[in-house]
Structure formats: C-alpha cells, structure tokens
Write a protein that holds these residues in place. Structure first.
Motif, PDB file in Angstrom:
ATOM      1  N   ALA A 124     107.109 -89.917 125.003  1.00 12.50           N
ATOM      2  CA  ALA A 124     107.098 -89.912 126.685  1.00 12.50           C
ATOM      3  C   ALA A 124     106.622 -88.378 127.411  1.00 12.50           C
ATOM      4  CB  ALA A 124     107.077 -90.906 127.376  1.00 12.50           C
ATOM      5  N   VAL A 125     107.967 -87.841 127.527  1.00  8.93           N
ATOM      6  CA  VAL A 125     108.655 -86.688 127.874  1.00  8.93           C
ATOM      7  C   VAL A 125     107.842 -84.869 127.488  1.00  8.93           C
ATOM      8  CG1 VAL A 125     109.597 -84.690 128.645  1.00  8.93           C
ATOM      9  CG2 VAL A 125     110.964 -87.245 128.675  1.00  8.93           C
ATOM     10  N   LEU A 126     107.178 -85.028 125.911  1.00 11.41           N
ATOM     11  CA  LEU A 126     106.398 -84.388 125.457  1.00 11.41           C
ATOM     12  C   LEU A 126     104.746 -84.654 125.671  1.00 11.41           C
ATOM     13  CD1 LEU A 126     108.728 -84.225 121.405  1.00 11.41           C
ATOM     14  CD2 LEU A 126     108.747 -82.439 123.753  1.00 11.41           C
ATOM     15  N   ALA A 127     104.681 -85.486 125.560  1.00 12.67           N
ATOM     16  CA  ALA A 127     103.847 -85.869 125.905  1.00 12.67           C
ATOM     17  C   ALA A 127     102.729 -86.087 127.351  1.00 12.67           C
ATOM     18  CB  ALA A 127     103.229 -87.563 125.221  1.00 12.67           C
ATOM     19  N   ASP A 128     104.107 -85.861 128.013  1.00 12.58           N
ATOM     20  CA  ASP A 128     103.615 -84.902 129.329  1.00 12.58           C
ATOM     21  C   ASP A 128     103.253 -86.612 130.544  1.00 12.58           C
ATOM     22  OD1 ASP A 128     103.596 -83.651 131.797  1.00 12.58           O
ATOM     23  OD2 ASP A 128     101.949 -83.709 132.015  1.00 12.58           O
ATOM     24  N   ALA A 129     103.652 -87.898 129.755  1.00 14.13           N
ATOM     25  CA  ALA A 129     103.928 -88.821 129.937  1.00 14.13           C
ATOM     26  C   ALA A 129     104.565 -89.302 131.318  1.00 14.13           C
ATOM     27  CB  ALA A 129     103.374 -90.155 129.215  1.00 14.13           C
ATOM     28  N   PRO A 150     106.674 -92.949 138.114  1.00 15.63           N
ATOM     29  CA  PRO A 150     105.519 -92.899 138.323  1.00 15.63           C
ATOM     30  C   PRO A 150     105.537 -91.997 136.432  1.00 15.63           C
ATOM     31  CG  PRO A 150     107.187 -90.871 139.381  1.00 15.63           C
ATOM     32  CD  PRO A 150     107.701 -92.313 138.812  1.00 15.63           C
ATOM     33  N   SER A 151     104.360 -92.458 136.758  1.00 19.35           N
ATOM     34  CA  SER A 151     103.742 -92.255 134.384  1.00 19.35           C
ATOM     35  C   SER A 151     102.277 -91.601 135.188  1.00 19.35           C
ATOM     36  CB  SER A 151     103.625 -93.243 133.873  1.00 19.35           C
ATOM     37  OG  SER A 151     103.812 -93.233 132.498  1.00 19.35           O
ATOM     38  N   ARG A 152     102.109 -91.119 133.389  1.00 21.83           N
ATOM     39  CA  ARG A 152     100.601 -90.229 133.660  1.00 21.83           C
ATOM     40  C   ARG A 152     100.181 -90.362 131.997  1.00 21.83           C
ATOM     41  NH1 ARG A 152     103.606 -86.455 135.906  1.00 21.83           N
ATOM     42  NH2 ARG A 152     105.068 -85.598 133.912  1.00 21.83           N
ATOM     43  N   PRO A 153      99.128 -90.565 132.219  1.00 21.86           N
ATOM     44  CA  PRO A 153      98.898 -90.592 130.977  1.00 21.86           C
ATOM     45  C   PRO A 153      99.428 -89.760 129.916  1.00 21.86           C
ATOM     46  CG  PRO A 153      96.599 -90.918 132.181  1.00 21.86           C
ATOM     47  CD  PRO A 153      97.674 -90.049 132.596  1.00 21.86           C
ATOM     48  N   PRO A 154      99.103 -89.963 128.302  1.00 19.82           N
ATOM     49  CA  PRO A 154      99.499 -88.829 127.255  1.00 19.82           C
ATOM     50  C   PRO A 154      99.091 -87.943 127.075  1.00 19.82           C
ATOM     51  CG  PRO A 154      99.329 -91.319 126.454  1.00 19.82           C
ATOM     52  CD  PRO A 154      99.480 -91.426 127.989  1.00 19.82           C
ATOM     53  N   LYS A 155      98.760 -86.715 127.003  1.00 14.76           N
ATOM     54  CA  LYS A 155      98.247 -85.619 126.323  1.00 14.76           C
ATOM     55  C   LYS A 155      98.252 -85.218 125.168  1.00 14.76           C
ATOM     56  CE  LYS A 155      99.362 -83.453 130.991  1.00 14.76           C
ATOM     57  NZ  LYS A 155      98.890 -82.085 131.887  1.00 14.76           N
ATOM     58  N   ILE A 156      98.956 -85.503 124.276  1.00 11.45           N
ATOM     59  CA  ILE A 156      99.303 -85.894 123.237  1.00 11.45           C
ATOM     60  C   ILE A 156      99.286 -86.590 122.619  1.00 11.45           C
ATOM     61  CG2 ILE A 156     100.778 -84.754 121.260  1.00 11.45           C
ATOM     62  CD1 ILE A 156     102.102 -83.315 122.962  1.00 11.45           C
ATOM     63  N   THR A 210     105.582 -97.630 118.529  1.00  9.88           N
ATOM     64  CA  THR A 210     106.608 -98.060 117.674  1.00  9.88           C
ATOM     65  C   THR A 210     107.113 -99.718 117.727  1.00  9.88           C
ATOM     66  OG1 THR A 210     108.858 -97.126 118.346  1.00  9.88           O
ATOM     67  CG2 THR A 210     107.806 -95.941 116.606  1.00  9.88           C
ATOM     68  N   GLY A 211     106.795 -99.730 119.222  1.00  7.37           N
ATOM     69  CA  GLY A 211     106.841-101.524 119.420  1.00  7.37           C
ATOM     70  C   GLY A 211     105.570-101.499 119.162  1.00  7.37           C
ATOM     71  N   THR A 212     104.688-101.431 118.823  1.00  8.11           N
ATOM     72  CA  THR A 212     103.279-102.164 118.674  1.00  8.11           C
ATOM     73  C   THR A 212     103.134-102.055 117.157  1.00  8.11           C
ATOM     74  OG1 THR A 212     101.814-100.522 119.863  1.00  8.11           O
ATOM     75  CG2 THR A 212     102.852-102.074 120.845  1.00  8.11           C
ATOM     76  N   GLY A 213     103.368-100.444 116.600  1.00  8.00           N
ATOM     77  CA  GLY A 213     102.837 -99.888 115.190  1.00  8.00           C
ATOM     78  C   GLY A 213     100.994 -98.888 115.563  1.00  8.00           C
ATOM     79  N   GLU A 214     100.944 -99.264 116.930  1.00  3.20           N
ATOM     80  CA  GLU A 214      99.087 -99.202 117.319  1.00  3.20           C
ATOM     81  C   GLU A 214      99.489 -97.829 118.070  1.00  3.20           C
ATOM     82  OE1 GLU A 214      97.731-101.986 118.783  1.00  3.20           O
ATOM     83  OE2 GLU A 214      97.821-103.500 117.164  1.00  3.20           O
ATOM     84  N   TRP A 215      98.217 -97.128 118.291  1.00  2.00           N
ATOM     85  CA  TRP A 215      98.080 -95.824 118.873  1.00  2.00           C
ATOM     86  C   TRP A 215      98.459 -95.837 120.784  1.00  2.00           C
ATOM     87  CZ3 TRP A 215      97.645 -90.809 116.723  1.00  2.00           C
ATOM     88  CH2 TRP A 215      96.897 -90.841 115.916  1.00  2.00           C
ATOM     89  N   MET A 216      98.777 -95.254 121.456  1.00  2.00           N
ATOM     90  CA  MET A 216      98.743 -95.504 123.181  1.00  2.00           C
ATOM     91  C   MET A 216      97.566 -95.365 123.534  1.00  2.00           C
ATOM     92  SD  MET A 216     101.746 -96.981 123.470  1.00  2.00           S
ATOM     93  CE  MET A 216     102.593 -96.404 125.214  1.00  2.00           C
ATOM     94  N   ASP A 217      97.313 -95.743 124.405  1.00  3.04           N
ATOM     95  CA  ASP A 217      95.742 -95.432 124.937  1.00  3.04           C
ATOM     96  C   ASP A 217      95.830 -94.023 126.386  1.00  3.04           C
ATOM     97  OD1 ASP A 217      93.024 -95.511 126.475  1.00  3.04           O
ATOM     98  OD2 ASP A 217      93.628 -97.589 126.446  1.00  3.04           O
ATOM     99  N   PRO A 218      95.474 -92.729 125.514  1.00  2.00           N
ATOM    100  CA  PRO A 218      95.112 -91.456 125.278  1.00  2.00           C
ATOM    101  C   PRO A 218      94.562 -91.723 127.445  1.00  2.00           C
ATOM    102  CG  PRO A 218      93.436 -92.034 123.967  1.00  2.00           C
ATOM    103  CD  PRO A 218      94.030 -93.042 124.424  1.00  2.00           C
ATOM    104  N   GLY A 219      93.768 -93.083 127.633  1.00  2.77           N
ATOM    105  CA  GLY A 219      93.296 -92.259 128.725  1.00  2.77           C
ATOM    106  C   GLY A 219      94.224 -93.515 130.191  1.00  2.77           C
TER     107      GLY A 219
END
Length: 259
Positions: A42-47, A153-159, A164-173
């Motif tokens: 989450a930190v590396l993705a700037d979320a 506070p959280s932001r949309p991931p940039k990467i 691993t909670g769902t096994g699916e891609w996080m929503d980039p938006g």
C-alpha cells in the motif's frame, strides 16, 4: 514471538528492502503482499503514507498482542479438503499454494487435532507464532482496530496491486477503504490465488522482498508457473546470519541476467 514488535519489524525489513531495490533501478510492475506485506504494498503504491501505514500497523500489532495466545499449523492439503476436516474453533488462515494451507485456532484444539491428521498420512508442521492470526480469535480486536483504520486517509493505488485478501486486482480508481484493512485481519490470506493472477505471464519476474525465502518457494511450486519463469528471493534462508549482502548481490545478478 512478541507480536507488537514482530509485525512492525517485518514491515520495516520489507519496506527497506523494497526501497533499496528501487534505488538500484529495480521498479515493481505489480505488487503483491502476504498479510503484513500488504501494508508495504500500500505504501509503495502510494495508497498510504509511510507514517500512516506504520502507525496503523502498530495499533494492529498492539491489539493482537493483547489477545489470548493461539497456534497455527501448516498442513499439506488443499483448502476444500481441509474445510471438511477442520475442528470447531479452527480457521483456514492462509492458502499459500494449491496443496499447502495454514490452519489457525486455539492451541488445545490444534494440539488435539494434529495426531488425527498425521494418522491419515497428512503432513503437518507447527509454526512458531504467538497468536492464531486470521482466525476467529482475532474478532475481539476488530472494533478497536476499525476505529483506528477509519482515521487513516487513503488514495487510489498508483501501481497495480493484487489483493491477497480476495486474490483479485485492487481497483486502481478507488482509495482503499478502511474496512479492507479490518477484513484483512480476519480473512484467509489467499496468496496462491493472488499469485495465480500474475505468475502465468513468463514476462513477469517474481522478486521476493522480505526476510527468508518462503514466498519464493511457494511461487516455484505454483501450478501455473511457466517452466522458464524467474523467481528470485532477496535474502538468504532464515537462520543463516551473515549472508544478507551476498544474497542481495546474487539476486541482483540474477535479475540482470534475466534482463
């Protein structure tokens, strides 16, 4: 074995290694974190900011430390078969590969259950852990952690990032909701599913960024891994001190050779 120290320590090692790799020009195309590793992702993705992530993780670790002790077992069985065998009070904490799960629960429940698994020829290993992570034994901490998570506070991931909670891609938006981190405390870590989302592409080089080589071994065993896929671990096996620099340089060499 002190959760309030161990979890921030794992985060620090993983985050520092990630930043070291990035300073050497090795940039992640996709992020995937196992439990604590999701905070690093989450930190590396700037979320998250680094400060917010480690503050929330510290609350998480302290609340867990205050819970009753529990145990975890690594069991060589797939999740579907294991569900039918679980004793009352136990949970599947992680699906690490198609044939390797971690079961979590009260120590006496797992201790009494282990001989029956071994009598069926099922390989079982007791994990060195203080608590029954990702099980119902975590439930009492959830209200306090929910309150803390909602302050961050959280932001949309940039990467791109595979949960691993769902096994699916996080929503980039979308920003990562606070409830995601609350669910993450309790739900099964679906590492095998998340790995399956990326490992089938031979262009992807899997780089384990953290202590030990367990996740790299799981990646090598994954059924969808192409024969020519490259899997690299940053550090040497746990328990072999003095090899970290040599391991990092060897890993760097392997990445260079892989292009």
């Amino acid at each position: 074995n002190q959760t309030w120290l161990a979890q921030p320590a794992i985060f620090v090692v993983e985050y520092a290694l990630a930043r070291l790799w990035m300073s050497w020009g090795v940039k992640p195309a996709v992020l995937l974190g196992h439990s604590i590793g999701e905070y690093v992702a989450a930190v590396l993705a700037d979320a998250f900011t680094l400060e917010d992530a480690i503050a929330l993780l510290a609350v998480r670790a302290r609340l867990m430390q205050a819970l009753p002790a529990g145990s975890m077992l690594a069991v060589r069985r797939n999740a579907a078969e294991l569900e039918a065998l679980l004793p009352a009070g136990a949970s599947i904490a992680a699906v690490n590969s198609p044939q390797l799960c971690v079961v979590s629960g009260p120590t006496d429940v797992l201790r009494d259950w282990q001989p029956s698994l071994e009598a069926q020829g099922i390989a079982v290993r007791v994990l060195h852990t203080s608590h029954a992570f990702h099980s119902a034994m975590m439930d009492p901490m959830l209200p306090g952690f929910t309150e803390a998570a909602r302050q961050v506070p959280s932001r949309p991931p940039k990467i791109p990032w595979v949960s691993t909670g769902t096994g699916e891609w996080m929503d980039p938006g979308k920003p990562v909701e606070s409830d995601y981190w609350v669910r993450q405390v309790r739900q099964t870590v679906r590492f095998a599913d998340a790995l399956g989302a990326v490992i089938g592409d031979p262009q992807n080089i899997m780089l384990e960024v953290g202590p030990g080589q367990t996740l790299g071994q799981l990646a090598r065993q994954h059924a969808d891994k192409p024969a020519n896929a490259t899997v690299v671990s940053s550090l040497g096996p746990v328990g072999e001190p003095g090899r970290d620099l040599a391991s990092m340089l060897a890993a760097l060499g392997r990445l260079w050779v892989a292009g």
